[in-house]
Enzyme design. Structure first.
Site, PDB file in Angstrom:
ATOM      1  N   HIS A 181       0.903  -1.472   0.149  1.00 38.38           N
ATOM      2  CA  HIS A 181      -0.138  -0.187   0.403  1.00 38.38           C
ATOM      3  C   HIS A 181       1.140   1.265   0.371  1.00 38.38           C
ATOM      4  CE1 HIS A 181      -3.162  -2.806   1.485  1.00 38.38           C
ATOM      5  NE2 HIS A 181      -4.041  -2.585   1.607  1.00 38.38           N
ATOM      6  N   ASP A 219      -5.184  -6.371  -6.801  1.00 37.29           N
ATOM      7  CA  ASP A 219      -5.564  -5.987  -5.765  1.00 37.29           C
ATOM      8  C   ASP A 219      -5.744  -3.939  -6.040  1.00 37.29           C
ATOM      9  OD1 ASP A 219      -5.059  -4.719  -3.160  1.00 37.29           O
ATOM     10  OD2 ASP A 219      -3.373  -6.086  -2.234  1.00 37.29           O
TER      11      ASP A 219
END
Length: 483
Positions: free
Chosen positions: A185, A257
């Site tokens: 992330h 993702d």
């Protein structure tokens, strides 16, 4: 945007899974649904309550009956549907500690049954990663454990129970995010281990997931030089097509993702990544950021790439067909069947606790709860231990802190004459917690240590209470143990 036949534009739309803000559908999302949108991903920001959520998901399906409604609902501390009354569960590591695949299946069943009540039919769970590196900042208690055979058994149990409930599970993050030291992330993540190690460890739970009939696999935004030194798995044909499709025999939907994660966005950028991921073998692209401009840039990048020959239209059509096949099985929520086991999450959390039995109840303690802040995109709210203990022992007092400073002298003063509990969450990763704990123990060596994440050596040496997660079920189990 370059003009292409409408069926190819719709095929590009099938490749998108979009996140949006609030509890009302944005106009741009409605327009994209009219041109073939594949799915949406829900977050806490979309949930006002259970009935409101069901109305929202019904409205989504009214736009297009084949629209997939998805959510990250791993359990434990990652529960986007708490406002909709989602079952409180202890998280995967705790289930791995209990090591009862029937219990794991019952927890997965409870979460899946709740999803169907809310009109959600795709769950981006279970985590099939194996936590192998102590410094890993992102997987940790989201994994079922550090042993791949052990993790594979629980991944299989989760998948089988979720499928039986009529919900599509998703094994993630292929081929494994448990041995990086960077959260994808937040930046570029690399797993530099050799190919044999990867095959003997991280791939085993994914092989088990494929054998169990998992219909989706989510990619990792991680570079594996031993497998493909040139691209992260999300953008790698060697990993998605040669390894996952051809070698492991996976025939379902490969979903990325979220493309706005920094490992991708700060590298090639979201739109370029959309083209590269589909070209590599992915079928759907998650864009969780509620940004219609970004949605359109990614969709239009696929269309432009088909028009100028950089992306084979047949590859996009193939992806769309896989999404349609998934939607045929899972777009519509099944009718209610049996009720899940009552309080299964709390039962599981009780089974997971490891501790040295206390000589008697610990009543009205003073609690110092040291933990990290919520992780963006995963955890939208967290409950502290002080609050949970106060629900069962109103005389509980204490402080919860997510960073320094903690006034140690004030804590020791306020805790005089009452039991002192010091809870930490992964102090090996967050040294400020260990420093505060050391200072408190200097004044109160009788304090009881509690580990809400993975326990460190000091907690284990002190025979502290280990609960392996920070879901409400984990913290409620702490209260029961103290009583």
């Amino acid at each position: 945007m370059t003009t292409l036949p409408g069926d190819l534009v719709e095929a590009a739309g099938r490749c998108l899974v979009l996140g949006f803000d609030g509890t009302a559908l944005p106009d741009e999302l409605k327009r994209l649904a009219d041109t073939g949108l594949g799915g949406v991903i829900l977050h806490t920001r979309n949930v006002a309550g259970r009935s409101e959520l069901r109305s929202l998901t019904d409205e989504l399906r009214a736009l297009r009956p084949g629209l997939l409604v998805t959510v990250d609902q791993e359990g434990g501390g990652i529960s986007h549907l708490a406002r909709a009354g989602a079952p409180e569960t202890p998280g995967n590591w705790a289930l791995g500690v209990a090591d009862d695949t029937g219990l794991t299946g019952a927890v997965a069943d409870a979460l899946a049954r709740h999803l169907t009540e809310c009109g959600v039919t795709v769950s981006f769970a279970p985590v099939a990663d194996v936590h192998r590196v102590a410094a890993n900042p992102i997987v940790r208690t989201r994994a079922f454990g550090a042993d791949p055979v052990h993790a594979a058994r629980h991944v299989t149990a989760w998948i089988e129970a979720t499928l039986a409930a009529g919900v599509a599970p998703c094994a993630k993050h292929f081929p494994g995010h448990g041995s990086t030291t960077v959260d994808s992330h937040l930046g570029a993540a690399v797993d530099a281990r050799d190919e044999q190690v990867l095959r003997e460890t991280d791939l085993l739970p994914f092989r088990a997931a494929v054998a169990a009939g998992v219909p989706l696999v989510m990619t990792a935004h991680v570079v594996y030089p031993a497998l493909d030194p040139a691209a992260p798995a999300t953008l790698s044909r060697r990993i998605l097509t040669d390894l996952l499709r051809t070698e492991l025999g996976f025939e379902g939907v490969i979903v990325t993702d979220a493309l706005e994660m920094k490992a991708i966005a700060d590298g090639v950028g979201e739109a370029a990544a959309a083209v590269a991921a589909i070209g590599a073998g992915a079928d759907q692209l998650i864009i969780a950021r509620p940004d219609p401009g970004l949605w359109l840039r990614c969709r239009d990048a696929l269309v432009e790439a088909m028009a100028d020959g950089r992306l084979d239209p047949a590859r996009v059509v193939e992806a769309a067909r896989r999404v349609d096949a998934l939607a045929e099985r899972f777009a519509q929520p099944p009718p209610p069947s049996h009720s899940p086991v009552a309080d299964i999450g709390l039962r599981a959390a009780r089974r997971a606790i490891r501790w040295k039995p206390l000589p008697g109840p610990v009543l009205d303690p003073f609690v110092v709860d040291l933990h990290r802040p919520p992780k963006p995109a995963l955890e939208w709210s967290r409950t502290d231990l002080v609050r949970v203990l106060r629900e069962v022992m109103p005389g509980t007092d204490g402080v919860a802190a997510t960073r320094d400073p903690v006034d140690v002298a004030d804590v020791l003063r306020r805790a005089q004459g009452r039991p002192l509990l010091i809870a930490t969450e992964d102090p090996d990763l967050h040294p400020w917690q260990a420093a505060v704990r050391t200072a408190l123990l200097a004044g109160r060596p009788d304090a009881l240590l509690i580990a809400t994440g993975l326990p460190d050596a000091e907690t284990e040496a002190a025979d502290g209470l280990c609960v392996y997660g920070r879901g409400r079920a984990n913290l409620r189990a702490v209260a029961e143990a103290l009583l």
